[in-house]
Design an enzyme around this catalytic site. Structure first.
Site, PDB file in Angstrom:
ATOM      1  N   LYS A 137       8.657 -65.480  -0.532  1.00 49.44           N
ATOM      2  CA  LYS A 137       8.298 -64.144  -0.050  1.00 49.44           C
ATOM      3  C   LYS A 137       7.434 -64.220   1.198  1.00 49.44           C
ATOM      4  CE  LYS A 137       7.012 -59.524  -1.189  1.00 49.44           C
ATOM      5  NZ  LYS A 137       6.728 -58.518  -2.218  1.00 49.44           N
ATOM      6  N   HIS A 194       9.968 -51.714 -14.748  1.00 49.19           N
ATOM      7  CA  HIS A 194      10.487 -51.956 -13.405  1.00 49.19           C
ATOM      8  C   HIS A 194      11.310 -53.238 -13.341  1.00 49.19           C
ATOM      9  CE1 HIS A 194      10.829 -52.246  -9.102  1.00 49.19           C
ATOM     10  NE2 HIS A 194      10.175 -53.389  -9.090  1.00 49.19           N
ATOM     11  N   GLU A 251       9.978 -54.628   7.573  1.00 52.04           N
ATOM     12  CA  GLU A 251      11.382 -54.404   7.227  1.00 52.04           C
ATOM     13  C   GLU A 251      12.142 -53.761   8.384  1.00 52.04           C
ATOM     14  OE1 GLU A 251      13.271 -52.122   3.533  1.00 52.04           O
ATOM     15  OE2 GLU A 251      11.830 -53.645   2.903  1.00 52.04           O
ATOM     16  N   ASN A 296      14.872 -56.516  -1.642  1.00 47.23           N
ATOM     17  CA  ASN A 296      15.211 -55.351  -2.458  1.00 47.23           C
ATOM     18  C   ASN A 296      16.451 -55.564  -3.311  1.00 47.23           C
ATOM     19  OD1 ASN A 296      13.073 -53.730  -1.447  1.00 47.23           O
ATOM     20  ND2 ASN A 296      14.269 -53.307   0.392  1.00 47.23           N
ATOM     21  N   GLU A 334      12.069 -60.839 -11.231  1.00 43.63           N
ATOM     22  CA  GLU A 334      11.752 -61.011  -9.817  1.00 43.63           C
ATOM     23  C   GLU A 334      11.791 -62.484  -9.418  1.00 43.63           C
ATOM     24  OE1 GLU A 334      11.477 -58.730  -7.596  1.00 43.63           O
ATOM     25  OE2 GLU A 334      10.866 -56.861  -8.566  1.00 43.63           O
ATOM     26  N   ARG A 377      13.594 -58.658   5.544  1.00 35.24           N
ATOM     27  CA  ARG A 377      12.773 -58.329   4.382  1.00 35.24           C
ATOM     28  C   ARG A 377      13.528 -57.449   3.394  1.00 35.24           C
ATOM     29  NH1 ARG A 377       6.329 -56.734   3.942  1.00 35.24           N
ATOM     30  NH2 ARG A 377       6.372 -56.483   1.686  1.00 35.24           N
ATOM     31  N   HIS A 437      17.206 -53.485  -6.404  1.00 37.76           N
ATOM     32  CA  HIS A 437      16.269 -52.374  -6.473  1.00 37.76           C
ATOM     33  C   HIS A 437      16.932 -51.010  -6.256  1.00 37.76           C
ATOM     34  CE1 HIS A 437      13.476 -55.679  -6.390  1.00 37.76           C
ATOM     35  NE2 HIS A 437      12.430 -54.881  -6.432  1.00 37.76           N
ATOM     36  N   ARG A 474      -9.630 -44.558   6.927  1.00 36.00           N
ATOM     37  CA  ARG A 474      -8.561 -45.047   7.801  1.00 36.00           C
ATOM     38  C   ARG A 474      -8.327 -46.552   7.650  1.00 36.00           C
ATOM     39  NH1 ARG A 474     -11.037 -41.325  11.644  1.00 36.00           N
ATOM     40  NH2 ARG A 474      -9.776 -39.437  11.710  1.00 36.00           N
ATOM     41  N   HIS A 508      16.081 -48.774  -9.179  1.00 34.27           N
ATOM     42  CA  HIS A 508      15.245 -47.577  -9.054  1.00 34.27           C
ATOM     43  C   HIS A 508      15.970 -46.344  -9.591  1.00 34.27           C
ATOM     44  CE1 HIS A 508      12.424 -49.261  -5.692  1.00 34.27           C
ATOM     45  NE2 HIS A 508      12.192 -49.789  -6.876  1.00 34.27           N
ATOM     46  N   LYS A 548       3.112 -54.133   0.799  1.00 29.22           N
ATOM     47  CA  LYS A 548       3.709 -52.843   0.463  1.00 29.22           C
ATOM     48  C   LYS A 548       2.846 -52.160  -0.595  1.00 29.22           C
ATOM     49  CE  LYS A 548       8.633 -53.280   1.522  1.00 29.22           C
ATOM     50  NZ  LYS A 548       9.999 -53.204   0.962  1.00 29.22           N
TER      51      LYS A 548
END
Length: 366
Positions: A226, A266, A236, A245, A184, A241, A248, A120, A252, A142
């Site tokens: 960032k 990527h 987000e 993206n 990036e 935030r 993206h 956990r 993606h 993330k």
């Protein structure tokens, strides 16, 4: 040394940037190890950097165990996650222990997610060795793996305890990977910092050619940007935030069209996605055509794809939009898009019609 804090209250952590920091890493890792072993997870492409870290920890009396995974996006899957979790359990990792991720974004995402679910939640340290991971994925918490439905659809927010960035690791990075990471860097200028984009236009080629000062400046500037956004909107929820993206949603979909393979890295997908986001903004009359052309020109100048043709994508608009329908940001049947009014003026638009995106994509050169 550059020390950039990520301000998250009692989960605050530093991002330390210094050439050669790997060889001296025990200085910062010993205090959090508290006499416990620190497993190192890496991939076969960067095992030499992991060995440098292992030697530094061993010299300081910190026990380690290395877990070497296969490199590449294909490792961000259920079988590899299961293997990693079982190995960490077999090593006796406790909730208060720290697992060290040494590698690019794939290793960081995978290790971070494993640590988020192990007992956990146990702790981990990011040691990013690629430009993309140093300026983006290692900071912010993330973590995820991919599923058949799409990229990063199974994951959790789980912040690291520490990030150690050694710009010297970029010397071993293949040129294509370095360029992919640079996409990036450019993103931070396009989001809300036109002056930084202008800096990229002036110094990007030198950064890619090996200029150490340019690399350190770009890493520090990107991390600070960032860190500021993450501190303001960790999960987000406010939309701030989401600006990270940029490129993206398109990117993606392009990656999905190539099966998340090495046909399109990527960062290359993000580069083409940013160019498409600006081109679509211009197509809708939101952004000057000259701004979109300037973005595309810079990406081309540094060897990054500036659209579908350069990314090697021949899929139809309908096929690409279908990939977008599986985007994790989809809510109530609507997919928010990061669009732009100009360079350094990006914003989240929740009113985009996917049929219009399909039309736009079908009109793009193949």
């Amino acid at each position: 040394m550059i020390d950039i804090p990520v301000e998250l209250g009692d989960r605050r952590y530093p991002v330390l940037i210094e050439p050669g920091i790997l060889a001296d890493a025990a200085t910062w890792l010993a205090p959090i190890a508290r006499g416990r072993p620190m497993p190192i997870v890496t991939d076969s492409n960067v095992s030499a950097h992991a060995a440098t870290l292992d030697a530094a920890l061993s010299a300081a009396g910190i026990a380690t165990a290395s877990i070497v995974l296969a490199p590449g996006e294909g490792s961000k899957n259920w079988p590899t996650l299961e293997f990693l979790v079982e190995r960490l359990l077999a090593l006796g990792v406790e909730r208060s222990d720290h697992v060290i991720a040494v590698g690019g974004g794939v290793i960081g995402d995978l290790v971070g997610f494993a640590c988020a679910i192990l007992k956990r939640g146990c702790r981990f340290v990011q040691v990013p060795t690629t430009l993309l991971a140093q300026v983006d994925s290692s900071v912010g918490g993330k973590t995820a793996i991919n599923s058949r439905a799409g990229k990063n659809l199974v994951g959790a927010f789980h912040q690291p305890a520490l990030v150690l960035i050694d710009p010297d690791t970029l010397a071993t990075l293949p040129p294509r990977q370095l360029r992919a990471g640079y996409a990036e860097v450019v993103k931070y200028g396009l989001i809300d910092d036109a002056d930084f984009f202008a800096w990229c236009e002036l110094h990007g080629a030198a950064l890619l050619a090996g200029d150490g000062a340019a690399r350190q400046y770009a890493i520090a500037h990107s991390v600070a940007a960032k860190a500021r956004i993450v501190a303001a909107d960790e999960r987000e929820t406010t939309g701030q935030r989401a600006l990270l993206n940029l490129g993206h949603t398109f990117g993606h979909a392009l990656e999905a069209a190539t099966g998340f393979s090495d046909r399109l890295l990527h960062g290359e997908g993000v580069a083409a996605g940013m160019a498409l986001a600006f081109a679509y903004s211009a197509d809708r009359g939101l952004c000057p055509a000259g701004a979109a052309a300037r973005v595309a020109a810079h990406l081309r100048a540094v060897g990054l794809p500036d659209g579908l043709a350069a990314a090697g994508i021949d899929a139809s608009g309908a096929a690409l939009v279908e990939h977008m329908r599986h985007d994790k940001k989809m809510a109530g049947g609507t997919l928010p898009f990061l669009l732009a009014c100009g360079i350094g003026e990006s914003y989240l638009d929740g009113s985009v019609d996917l049929a219009d995106v399909e039309r736009f994509l079908d009109a793009q050169p193949r």
